[in-house]
Design a protein around this motif. Structure first.
Motif, PDB file in Angstrom:
ATOM      1  N   GLY A 169      -1.147  -0.105  -7.693  1.00 15.33           N
ATOM      2  CA  GLY A 169      -0.586   1.135  -7.162  1.00 15.33           C
ATOM      3  C   GLY A 169       0.300   1.878  -8.129  1.00 15.33           C
ATOM      4  O   GLY A 169       0.492   1.459  -9.274  1.00 15.33           O
ATOM      5  N   CYS A 170       0.806   3.015  -7.693  1.00  8.90           N
ATOM      6  CA  CYS A 170       1.718   3.804  -8.517  1.00  8.90           C
ATOM      7  C   CYS A 170       3.115   3.713  -7.911  1.00  8.90           C
ATOM      8  O   CYS A 170       3.318   3.009  -6.921  1.00  8.90           O
ATOM      9  CB  CYS A 170       1.256   5.255  -8.547  1.00  8.90           C
ATOM     10  N   CYS A 173       3.020   4.560  -4.034  1.00  9.63           N
ATOM     11  CA  CYS A 173       2.628   3.537  -3.047  1.00  9.63           C
ATOM     12  C   CYS A 173       3.420   2.245  -3.185  1.00  9.63           C
ATOM     13  O   CYS A 173       3.488   1.451  -2.248  1.00  9.63           O
ATOM     14  CB  CYS A 173       1.123   3.289  -3.010  1.00  9.63           C
ATOM     15  N   ASP A 230      -1.936   4.355  -1.737  1.00 13.55           N
ATOM     16  CA  ASP A 230      -2.053   5.722  -1.208  1.00 13.55           C
ATOM     17  C   ASP A 230      -3.442   6.267  -1.541  1.00 13.55           C
ATOM     18  O   ASP A 230      -4.225   5.628  -2.250  1.00 13.55           O
ATOM     19  CB  ASP A 230      -0.916   6.613  -1.743  1.00 13.55           C
ATOM     20  N   CYS A 233      -4.472   6.428  -5.340  1.00 15.37           N
ATOM     21  CA  CYS A 233      -4.692   5.122  -5.977  1.00 15.37           C
ATOM     22  C   CYS A 233      -5.921   4.424  -5.405  1.00 15.37           C
ATOM     23  O   CYS A 233      -6.652   3.739  -6.131  1.00 15.37           O
ATOM     24  CB  CYS A 233      -3.467   4.231  -5.807  1.00 15.37           C
TER      25      CYS A 233
END
Ligand SMILES: [Zn+2]
Ligand SMILES: [Zn+2]
Length: 422
Positions: A169-170, A173, A230, A233
């Protein structure tokens, strides 16, 4: 008697019996790099300590325990590089490599340093190969980087490995996910190690890959990252998988892969070696969007991987794959008498500069001693030069396996051998 020295603990010499294997692996890696259009970058083996503290992250083992730090004469803080990505990104920013836009595709080879407990396959000075693609967030590039790893291991002849991928994730998220991890782990912290207790607030994902058995047991039922991704992603990860499928590269999704360093996000992956047991990652990599910005550059996404030579060589030995041609001369010269020795000086030089690997031992005088030396070298051919041959401007060529001999005019020797060896 003078004192004898040994290599520093956790380091080793690469001796001639093995160095050709290292050369072979480097050659294959450089060839694959050329096929994928990556160029080599060579950075210093030490950097300002900050380069690693800021990027690799304060919560990582590397920065906390394993860096070789030193001050130079002016009191500046440096560290021997513990990994290759941070220096490459430092150089990318410093030299404006991204100036023309597009993808900057780089590879590196060289020693890294970590003050770790030495064990089998793990050293304090170890050698890594790695690649970086800086400039794109396109999932196509993630798949390309992974494909490079797959192509490299395959070209070496390895078969017994597996690819596992994940998305971590980033920052968007990760907020919810980190929260979920903190909530999950907090009631169990008294049963977990001190590292996990320290990391829970800095980087809770690290608790997922703690190697301590009791921590592992608890991490087993932790929330799954993939459920927290999210939209952006999730789509990205799905597309990476699609491209891998299109290339027929087999993989498994493993939500436990987190990678040890703070700068990773989105795609994370490992090539696992089924031959080696516990420490079995041959290659580890992932995306590091945001790292270039941390180094003062314009926000530029990046992704890469690195792997260690030592483990790779162990796997190759275990699987019994070829290391290419063993280095030995093609011909050994036996010269009888002083005149022959003088002629040999010129002959050796001519052979060598015409691409024929040739050897001669000037310290052995008798025919018997020289023939013995020739046998020891296990060359394909022995050239024998005695008084008769000198008089006739010729030389005797002996094929060592069959024992067959023939006399060849000396001026034809180079082309004759070039033909034979082609
Ligand atoms: Zn995200
Ligand atoms: Zn732990």
């Amino acid at each position: 008697m003078a004192e004898k020295y040994s290599v520093p603990r956790g380091t080793f010499d690469i001796l001639p019996a093995d160095s050709y294997k290292w050369q072979y692996v480097k050659k294959v890696f450089s060839e694959v790099a050329a096929q994928f259009n990556f160029q080599e970058i060579v950075t210093p083996i030490f950097e300002q300590t900050d380069v690693f503290e800021r990027s690799v992250g304060g919560s990582s083992d590397i920065v906390q325990k394993e860096m070789y730090r030193f001050q130079d004469k002016k009191g500046r803080n440096f560290a021997l590089r513990p990994e290759g990505t941070a220096p490459v990104v430092r150089s990318f920013v410093e030299n404006n490599l991204g100036m023309t836009g597009g993808n900057t595709k780089l590879f590196y080879l060289g020693p890294m340093f970590r003050y770790d407990r030495p064990q089998k396959g793990r050293y304090r000075q170890f050698y890594q190969y790695g690649i970086e693609n800086i400039g794109s967030d396109n999932p196509f590039i993630d798949a390309e980087i992974i494909a490079f790893g797959y192509a490299f291991l395959s070209k070496l002849g390895l078969k017994n490995f597996e690819l596992e991928i994940n998305s971590i994730g980033c920052s968007n998220c990760s907020k919810d996910y980190n929260q979920a991890l903190v909530e999950y782990f907090t009631p169990n912290l008294d049963k977990m190690c001190s590292d996990c207790n320290e990391r829970i607030n800095k980087n809770p994902k690290r608790l997922l890959d703690c190697k301590v058995p009791s921590c592992k047991e608890i991490a087993k039922d932790a929330p799954n990252m993939l459920e927290y991704l999210d939209e952006d992603c999730r789509t990205h990860f799905a597309q990476v998988q699609e491209y891998l499928n299109l290339m027929n590269i087999p993989f498994k999704v493993n939500p436990r892969i987190v990678r040890g360093l703070d700068y990773y996000n989105k795609t994370a992956f490992e090539f696992l070696d089924n031959n080696l047991g516990a420490q079995n990652a041959l290659i580890g990599g992932g995306r590091y969007n945001g790292l270039v910005e941390q180094f003062g550059g314009k926000d530029t996404p990046g992704i890469g991987f690195a792997g260690g030579f030592e483990r790779l060589l162990l796997s190759m030995e275990t699987e019994g794959v070829s290391f290419g041609e063993e280095p030995k001369p093609n011909v050994f010269i036996v010269a009888i008498g002083e005149k022959a020795k003088q002629l040999t000086a010129k002959l050796l030089f001519d052979l060598r500069t015409n691409g024929i690997k040739a050897e001669y031992n000037p310290d052995k005088e008798s025919l018997k001693a020289q023939m013995k030396a020739a046998d020891k070298e296990k060359t394909r051919f022995t050239l024998i030069l005695g008084e008769d041959e000198i008089a006739k401007n010729s030389i005797i060529l002996k094929e060592m396996i069959s024992g067959e001999q023939q006399e060849i005019p000396r001026e034809k020797l180079v082309t004759f051998l070039q033909d034979k060896l082609r």
